[in-house]
Design an enzyme around this catalytic site. Structure first.
Site, PDB file in Angstrom:
ATOM      1  N   ASP A   1      12.465  -3.298  77.276  1.00  0.00           N
ATOM      2  CA  ASP A   1      12.546  -1.945  78.057  1.00  0.00           C
ATOM      3  C   ASP A   1      13.672  -1.523  78.572  1.00  0.00           C
ATOM      4  O   ASP A   1      13.971  -0.909  79.621  1.00  0.00           O
ATOM      5  CB  ASP A   1      11.332  -1.937  79.251  1.00  0.00           C
ATOM      6  CG  ASP A   1      11.036  -0.557  79.616  1.00  0.00           C
ATOM      7  OD1 ASP A   1      11.368   0.465  78.886  1.00  0.00           O
ATOM      8  OD2 ASP A   1      10.479  -0.464  80.901  1.00  0.00           O
TER       9      ASP A   1
ATOM     10  N   GLY B   1      13.899   5.883  94.784  1.00  0.00           N
ATOM     11  CA  GLY B   1      13.233   6.460  93.321  1.00  0.00           C
ATOM     12  C   GLY B   1      12.014   5.813  92.996  1.00  0.00           C
ATOM     13  O   GLY B   1      11.372   5.283  93.947  1.00  0.00           O
TER      14      GLY B   1
ATOM     15  N   GLY C   1       9.515   4.172  89.587  1.00  0.00           N
ATOM     16  CA  GLY C   1       9.385   4.031  88.116  1.00  0.00           C
ATOM     17  C   GLY C   1       8.127   3.891  87.588  1.00  0.00           C
ATOM     18  O   GLY C   1       7.004   4.322  88.518  1.00  0.00           O
ATOM     19  N   GLY C   2       7.970   3.113  86.504  1.00  0.00           N
ATOM     20  CA  GLY C   2       6.403   3.126  86.255  1.00  0.00           C
ATOM     21  C   GLY C   2       5.627   1.905  87.043  1.00  0.00           C
ATOM     22  O   GLY C   2       4.501   2.039  87.197  1.00  0.00           O
ATOM     23  N   PHE C   3       6.639   1.128  87.626  1.00  0.00           N
ATOM     24  CA  PHE C   3       5.749   0.061  88.619  1.00  0.00           C
ATOM     25  C   PHE C   3       5.454   0.714  89.922  1.00  0.00           C
ATOM     26  O   PHE C   3       4.526   0.412  90.306  1.00  0.00           O
ATOM     27  CB  PHE C   3       7.037  -0.975  88.523  1.00  0.00           C
ATOM     28  CG  PHE C   3       6.473  -2.011  89.572  1.00  0.00           C
ATOM     29  CD1 PHE C   3       5.995  -3.255  88.776  1.00  0.00           C
ATOM     30  CD2 PHE C   3       6.536  -2.043  90.761  1.00  0.00           C
ATOM     31  CE1 PHE C   3       5.384  -4.405  89.558  1.00  0.00           C
ATOM     32  CE2 PHE C   3       6.026  -3.093  91.756  1.00  0.00           C
ATOM     33  CZ  PHE C   3       5.644  -4.306  91.122  1.00  0.00           C
ATOM     34  N   GLY C   4       6.277   1.577  90.307  1.00  0.00           N
ATOM     35  CA  GLY C   4       5.812   2.015  91.804  1.00  0.00           C
ATOM     36  C   GLY C   4       7.281   2.400  92.235  1.00  0.00           C
ATOM     37  O   GLY C   4       8.365   2.530  91.601  1.00  0.00           O
TER      38      GLY C   4
ATOM     39  N   VAL D   1      10.582   2.571  94.872  1.00  0.00           N
ATOM     40  CA  VAL D   1      11.464   1.571  95.444  1.00  0.00           C
ATOM     41  C   VAL D   1      12.208   2.019  96.652  1.00  0.00           C
ATOM     42  O   VAL D   1      12.717   3.253  96.678  1.00  0.00           O
ATOM     43  CB  VAL D   1      12.710   1.336  94.311  1.00  0.00           C
ATOM     44  CG1 VAL D   1      13.681   0.103  94.734  1.00  0.00           C
ATOM     45  CG2 VAL D   1      12.082   0.824  93.004  1.00  0.00           C
TER      46      VAL D   1
END
Length: 532
Positions: free
Chosen positions: A492, A374, A376-379, A381
């Site tokens: 968060d 998947g 997310g905002g971080f990058g 996975v």
């Protein structure tokens, strides 16, 4: 006889700008030919014989000299090239110091055949009119031709300027002479501006007619050699126009670079002008296109150099900043390092492992899409399998991530010091070759939102499982708020940040937005908007 006298009174040569005098016999000859041409319509092949020549006699050459041979070669070249259908052409013959420059220009409204006849006639007779002159020019009704021992290409030459004037205006529809002159001058200047707007290499031949009344029409023609720039053409035409007052029934002025004329009777081919293309000198059109192409490529190349240089400078600065951050993050591997975060100093209590990049490349099959869990905002996975068979989850910092190095550092510092069964376990990190990777224990059931928002998977969450998940999340939050060495606010917390292991036990993850508080503080203000 009366008609001849009227014509003789209307057209008279006023002056030559460089002071040369035209003899009375020559004036009478020109006027007589003009009268004859009016009394009996001439063909195109005959009209060009009504010409005016300029032979300064300031520089001459000797008979049978190299310069004479080059001049004759030049005139022959001009005659042969006019048969190609061009209306303007320039060329040279010989080498310095005996090089000869020459050109011809035909009127834009005449036929190709008339242009050819005029230029061939001019090339033949200019050597007779000016037999020993190194510089000469001859004007005809349909064309003019010139040669010189100096470069005359793309250069304005305003001498000699020859002009003819008609009689005073007797137009009755415009009672005031000043208004009449202002009107004529305005239209002439507007026509000159039209020629001035055309770039080098394009025909500057412009005609215009304006109705003054139901029975009076003003006709105007301006022209420059196409090799001139628009600005040079406009300047040449304005200086030529200054020789012909606007309060006459007509007038014309011409020099080796341009000419201007106005009359109240049509003197150009209206039908040909209506469909006239922008004819230019073939040679100079090509040269102009080459200049434009070279200029455009130079500008593009310059912009590209600036852009590429700026990009590499930005890239180097970015890498320097990233290297600084990486050095700071790598300090985590030092057993006795200290970190300052949110105003709190605290000392690391255990070693935090760093995992080599090639190991993670092998574990994730070089971060292939098949192993992507998947994003997310971080990058993104990725799922990975180490050489010993242990499954891991690798979070990779994206260069376009809304989060960044601060969040990365935040998560490393926090999770490395937190130990709870309802918090995801961070196994290590990797900081190599501009890559920033976090390695977690693998959660086979992924995140809670996958079950909650999928109608099929949601059926697997019976009440008991949901209750266990709620209690697990509550225990994790209680640990962060009350039981850990540091008071931590996640900021968060959402379903996608709650991971589920193989027994559906919840584990809170993603501490990039978390904030540390002192034990005696129960409220604070944030400096920026965070969370989802």
């Amino acid at each position: 006889m009366i008609k001849s006298m009227i014509v003789i009174q209307m057209y008279k040569v006023v002056s030559l700008s460089y002071g040369a005098k035209i003899t009375t016999n020559f004036i009478n000859l020109v006027l007589l030919l003009t009268v004859l041409s009016l009394l009996s319509p001439a063909t195109e092949a005959q009209q060009h014989r009504l010409g005016t020549a300029s032979c300064p006699n300031t520089t001459t050459f000797t008979i049978n000299s190299t310069y004479q041979a080059n001049r004759d070669t030049l005139l022959s070249s001009l005659s042969s090239n006019v048969t190609r259908g061009v209306f303007f052409y320039n060329t040279t013959a010989g080498k310095s110091p005996d090089m000869v420059y020459g050109l011809f220009l035909c009127r834009g409204d005449i036929s190709t055949r008339a242009c050819q006849a005029c230029v061939i006639y001019a090339a033949t007779h200019i050597s007779r009119r000016c037999p020993l002159d190194k510089t000469a020019v001859v004007w005809y009704e349909e064309c003019f031709l010139r040669y010189s021992n100096r470069n005359i290409f793309s250069v304005v030459t305003e001498t000699p300027t020859i002009y003819f004037l008609s009689g005073r205006s007797s137009i009755v529809t415009i009672s005031e002479e000043d208004r009449f002159e202002q009107f004529v001058l305005k239209v002439i200047n507007e026509t000159i501006a039209m020629a001035e707007s055309r770039p080098a290499g394009v025909s500057k031949y412009v005609t215009r007619f304006e109705n003054i009344s139901s029975f009076q029409t003003l006709y105007i023609k301006v022209d420059c050699t196409p090799d001139l720039s628009g600005a040079d053409c406009g300047r040449c035409l304005r200086r030529a126009r200054a020789y012909i007052p606007a309060g006459r029934q007509g007038g014309r002025a011409f020099n080796p670079s341009c000419n201007v004329r106005y009359e109240f009777n049509p003197f150009f081919n209206l039908t040909a002008v209506a469909a006239l293309p922008a004819k230019g000198g073939e040679k100079h059109i090509k040269l102009n296109r080459i200049r434009i192409l070279i200029t455009s490529l130079s500008v593009i190349f310059g912009v590209a150099v600036v852009f590429i240089s700026g990009f590499f400078i930005w890239r180097r600065n970015s890498e320097d900043k990233e290297n600084i951050h990486e050095v700071q993050l790598l300090d985590l591997e030092n057993e006795h390092s200290k970190e300052t975060f949110s105003g709190e100093n605290w000392e690391r209590s255990q070693e935090f492992p760093s995992i080599q990049l090639d190991i993670l490349h092998a574990a994730t099959d070089h971060f292939s899409d098949e192993n992507k869990l998947g994003e997310g905002g971080f990058g993104p996975v990725y799922k990975g399998t180490l050489a010993n068979g242990k499954e891991i989850a690798v979070k990779r910092l994206s260069r376009t991530s809304g989060q960044g190095l601060v969040e990365f550092k935040n998560e490393v510092l926090l999770i490395a010091r937190l130990q709870h069964k309802n918090l995801v376990r961070l196994l290590g990190c990797c900081l190599e070759k501009n890559e920033k990777l976090l390695v977690y224990e693998f959660m086979p059931n992924r995140s809670l939102d996958v079950f909650l928002f999928d109608s099929n998977l949601a059926t697997q969450l019976d009440w008991q499982k949901r209750f266990n998940i709620i209690k697990g999340i509550a225990r994790g939050i209680m640990y962060l708020h009350e039981d850990s060495r540091l008071r931590i606010i996640h900021r968060d917390l959402k379903a996608s940040n709650v991971l589920l292991d193989h027994k559906m036990n919840p584990k809170i993850s993603d501490f990039g937005m978390a904030r540390i508080f002192c034990e005696d503080i129960n409220q604070a203000n944030t400096n920026r908007v965070v969370g989802t």
